[in-house]
Design a protein around this motif. Sequence first.
Motif, PDB file in Angstrom:
ATOM      1  N   VAL A  19       0.863  -1.180   0.000  1.00 24.67           N
ATOM      2  CA  VAL A  19       0.000   0.000   0.000  1.00 24.67           C
ATOM      3  C   VAL A  19       0.904   1.237   0.000  1.00 24.67           C
ATOM      4  O   VAL A  19       1.927   1.265   0.690  1.00 24.67           O
ATOM      5  CB  VAL A  19      -0.973  -0.012   1.214  1.00 24.67           C
ATOM      6  CG1 VAL A  19      -0.255  -0.164   2.541  1.00 24.67           C
ATOM      7  CG2 VAL A  19      -1.824   1.268   1.250  1.00 24.67           C
ATOM      8  N   ILE A  20       0.532   2.216  -0.786  1.00 23.88           N
ATOM      9  CA  ILE A  20       1.301   3.464  -0.829  1.00 23.88           C
ATOM     10  C   ILE A  20       0.654   4.462   0.118  1.00 23.88           C
ATOM     11  O   ILE A  20      -0.541   4.763  -0.004  1.00 23.88           O
ATOM     12  CB  ILE A  20       1.357   4.033  -2.260  1.00 23.88           C
ATOM     13  CG1 ILE A  20       2.096   3.058  -3.176  1.00 23.88           C
ATOM     14  CG2 ILE A  20       2.022   5.418  -2.259  1.00 23.88           C
ATOM     15  CD1 ILE A  20       2.152   3.495  -4.634  1.00 23.88           C
ATOM     16  N   ILE A  21       1.451   4.922   1.071  1.00 23.84           N
ATOM     17  CA  ILE A  21       0.963   5.907   2.045  1.00 23.84           C
ATOM     18  C   ILE A  21       1.873   7.135   1.947  1.00 23.84           C
ATOM     19  O   ILE A  21       3.081   7.012   2.156  1.00 23.84           O
ATOM     20  CB  ILE A  21       0.995   5.336   3.488  1.00 23.84           C
ATOM     21  CG1 ILE A  21       0.149   4.056   3.568  1.00 23.84           C
ATOM     22  CG2 ILE A  21       0.515   6.381   4.493  1.00 23.84           C
ATOM     23  CD1 ILE A  21       0.185   3.357   4.926  1.00 23.84           C
ATOM     24  N   PRO A  22       1.314   8.282   1.601  1.00 28.27           N
ATOM     25  CA  PRO A  22       2.156   9.476   1.521  1.00 28.27           C
ATOM     26  C   PRO A  22       2.820   9.772   2.865  1.00 28.27           C
ATOM     27  O   PRO A  22       2.392   9.282   3.904  1.00 28.27           O
ATOM     28  CB  PRO A  22       1.170  10.588   1.149  1.00 28.27           C
ATOM     29  CG  PRO A  22       0.006   9.876   0.545  1.00 28.27           C
ATOM     30  CD  PRO A  22      -0.072   8.563   1.248  1.00 28.27           C
ATOM     31  N   ASP A  23       3.871  10.569   2.808  1.00 32.21           N
ATOM     32  CA  ASP A  23       4.603  10.939   4.015  1.00 32.21           C
ATOM     33  C   ASP A  23       4.798  12.453   3.972  1.00 32.21           C
ATOM     34  O   ASP A  23       5.433  12.929   3.037  1.00 32.21           O
ATOM     35  CB  ASP A  23       5.945  10.209   4.013  1.00 32.21           C
ATOM     36  CG  ASP A  23       6.725  10.399   5.302  1.00 32.21           C
ATOM     37  OD1 ASP A  23       6.290  11.182   6.160  1.00 32.21           O
ATOM     38  OD2 ASP A  23       7.795   9.778   5.427  1.00 32.21           O
ATOM     39  N   PRO A  24       4.284  13.248   4.896  1.00 36.12           N
ATOM     40  CA  PRO A  24       3.558  12.863   6.102  1.00 36.12           C
ATOM     41  C   PRO A  24       2.119  12.422   5.822  1.00 36.12           C
ATOM     42  O   PRO A  24       1.558  12.740   4.779  1.00 36.12           O
ATOM     43  CB  PRO A  24       3.549  14.172   6.916  1.00 36.12           C
ATOM     44  CG  PRO A  24       3.540  15.267   5.880  1.00 36.12           C
ATOM     45  CD  PRO A  24       4.395  14.733   4.770  1.00 36.12           C
ATOM     46  N   ALA A  25       1.561  11.687   6.788  1.00 34.64           N
ATOM     47  CA  ALA A  25       0.160  11.283   6.695  1.00 34.64           C
ATOM     48  C   ALA A  25      -0.425  11.108   8.088  1.00 34.64           C
ATOM     49  O   ALA A  25       0.317  10.868   9.055  1.00 34.64           O
ATOM     50  CB  ALA A  25       0.035   9.965   5.936  1.00 34.64           C
ATOM     51  N   PHE A  26      -1.732  11.193   8.169  1.00 35.80           N
ATOM     52  CA  PHE A  26      -2.439  10.918   9.421  1.00 35.80           C
ATOM     53  C   PHE A  26      -2.025   9.535   9.928  1.00 35.80           C
ATOM     54  O   PHE A  26      -1.783   8.622   9.140  1.00 35.80           O
ATOM     55  CB  PHE A  26      -3.951  11.009   9.180  1.00 35.80           C
ATOM     56  CG  PHE A  26      -4.775  10.710  10.398  1.00 35.80           C
ATOM     57  CD1 PHE A  26      -4.607  11.448  11.558  1.00 35.80           C
ATOM     58  CD2 PHE A  26      -5.719   9.694  10.379  1.00 35.80           C
ATOM     59  CE1 PHE A  26      -5.357  11.162  12.685  1.00 35.80           C
ATOM     60  CE2 PHE A  26      -6.477   9.417  11.498  1.00 35.80           C
ATOM     61  CZ  PHE A  26      -6.300  10.148  12.656  1.00 35.80           C
ATOM     62  N   VAL A  27      -1.969   9.407  11.243  1.00 31.78           N
ATOM     63  CA  VAL A  27      -1.319   8.254  11.865  1.00 31.78           C
ATOM     64  C   VAL A  27      -1.981   6.884  11.657  1.00 31.78           C
ATOM     65  O   VAL A  27      -1.318   5.861  11.719  1.00 31.78           O
ATOM     66  CB  VAL A  27      -1.148   8.481  13.383  1.00 31.78           C
ATOM     67  CG1 VAL A  27      -0.112   9.558  13.638  1.00 31.78           C
ATOM     68  CG2 VAL A  27      -2.468   8.857  14.041  1.00 31.78           C
ATOM     69  N   CYS A  28      -3.276   6.843  11.401  1.00 33.95           N
ATOM     70  CA  CYS A  28      -3.936   5.524  11.449  1.00 33.95           C
ATOM     71  C   CYS A  28      -3.612   4.613  10.261  1.00 33.95           C
ATOM     72  O   CYS A  28      -3.671   3.400  10.380  1.00 33.95           O
ATOM     73  CB  CYS A  28      -5.447   5.642  11.637  1.00 33.95           C
ATOM     74  SG  CYS A  28      -6.389   6.037  10.159  1.00 33.95           S
ATOM     75  N   TYR A  29      -3.225   5.209   9.112  1.00 30.63           N
ATOM     76  CA  TYR A  29      -3.053   4.352   7.924  1.00 30.63           C
ATOM     77  C   TYR A  29      -1.908   3.353   8.100  1.00 30.63           C
ATOM     78  O   TYR A  29      -2.020   2.200   7.704  1.00 30.63           O
ATOM     79  CB  TYR A  29      -2.819   5.195   6.665  1.00 30.63           C
ATOM     80  CG  TYR A  29      -3.719   6.387   6.538  1.00 30.63           C
ATOM     81  CD1 TYR A  29      -5.111   6.248   6.626  1.00 30.63           C
ATOM     82  CD2 TYR A  29      -3.213   7.661   6.350  1.00 30.63           C
ATOM     83  CE1 TYR A  29      -5.936   7.351   6.525  1.00 30.63           C
ATOM     84  CE2 TYR A  29      -4.036   8.770   6.244  1.00 30.63           C
ATOM     85  CZ  TYR A  29      -5.397   8.613   6.339  1.00 30.63           C
ATOM     86  OH  TYR A  29      -6.207   9.706   6.247  1.00 30.63           O
ATOM     87  N   VAL A  30      -0.801   3.820   8.672  1.00 33.35           N
ATOM     88  CA  VAL A  30       0.344   2.920   8.857  1.00 33.35           C
ATOM     89  C   VAL A  30      -0.033   1.800   9.825  1.00 33.35           C
ATOM     90  O   VAL A  30       0.312   0.633   9.609  1.00 33.35           O
ATOM     91  CB  VAL A  30       1.577   3.718   9.357  1.00 33.35           C
ATOM     92  CG1 VAL A  30       2.653   2.789   9.893  1.00 33.35           C
ATOM     93  CG2 VAL A  30       2.123   4.593   8.243  1.00 33.35           C
TER      94      VAL A  30
END
Length: 388
Positions: free
Chosen positions: A116-127
Amino acid sequence: KRKYFLAGRINLIQRSKIRELFEKAKKMDDVISLGIGEPDFDTPQVIKEAAKRAIDEGYTHYTPNAGIPEFREAIAEYYKTHYKVDVSPGDIIVTAGAYEATYLAFQTLLEQDDDVIIPDPAFVCYVEDAKIAEAGIIRIPLREENDFQIDPDELVEAITKRTRMLVLNYPNNPTGAILKKKTVKAIADIAEDYNLYILSDEPYEHFLYEGAKHYPMIKYAPDNTILANSFSKTFAMTGWRLGFTIAPTQVIRDMIKLHAYVIGNVTSFIQIAGITALRDKRSWEAVEKMRQTYAERRRLVLKHLNRMPHITPFKPKGAFYIWAKIDPGLDMSSEDFAEWLLENTRVVVIPGTAFGKAGEGWIRISYATKKSQLIEAMQRMNEALSKL
Ligand code: PLP
């Protein structure tokens, strides 16, 4: 492959330094918290009345797992009137906030070893959602030069044959950035070309400033988008735990199984109040009032930060956060800076690293706080930073 939950791997409380910061703040007097991620307003009266009435009218029983049909119709109607998007009420599940919606998406769509691609920074719950799903996490940086929008070229470069989902969150927490229509369309095309799901988490859609507009992903990539949305921020209803997801029919079919056995259904009288929130003019008037108050606070905080030494704010167009850069000349990490600020001003901010490595050198300031407190915090910060 069977999924194992390895306790050691799922470290949900990894931000120990930040925890320490809050612990320290708790022991101090006269602290002003600009760390808060929830509206400081009360839920609009008309919504509270609707919930009380619904209890008296007997909405105290189970509802269909996906939610009360009239509520799901009201959600579909809302997308039609606000964005001219056709959504079938059958493709909606009422969830316990956006948190549940994102969790359902991760659990339903990702197999062990999918990326899964999660941008950085991002809201904490996705990771954390990704770790629970045992998915591979690929972070792509959001850059200031690009107004913290995701760069379509970088996105394409990050995609491999294991990539199954991209997470988007605009208006963004923590940067306050929004996505331009052109970028929304480019991402929609990429998702279609590469067969990617987009989890688009849009709880700040109504908090927009300086004429900014929100383009819901579902309008541009209806076959690829899993929308997570919430009543928490829009209607200042964080404690009510009311949200929803909209997704392609086959995805909804999988999500509902998990939702049915974990949540059952969201509290029945709260769903009834949700209908009022969406359909009653008075609740939208209250939303606009909150937006105007945020807009005034945003102007105020930006004005102060722009004059302050050693700190440079990014000008956000949405949400209720300001993402601000710490002077690299200070040679302080985000966490050290936040700690220094607490000790010297009794003001709490969130170190940028809470949202990913790319947050190093940044802090998040929330303006979901009364104006008088904001002014006081800005004065304290200015005084302390001027001495550095
Ligand atoms: N997504 C984002 C981007 C958020 O900022 C938050 C809360 O801060 C959530 C989801 C969770 O919201 P909810 O209260 O709807 O579960």
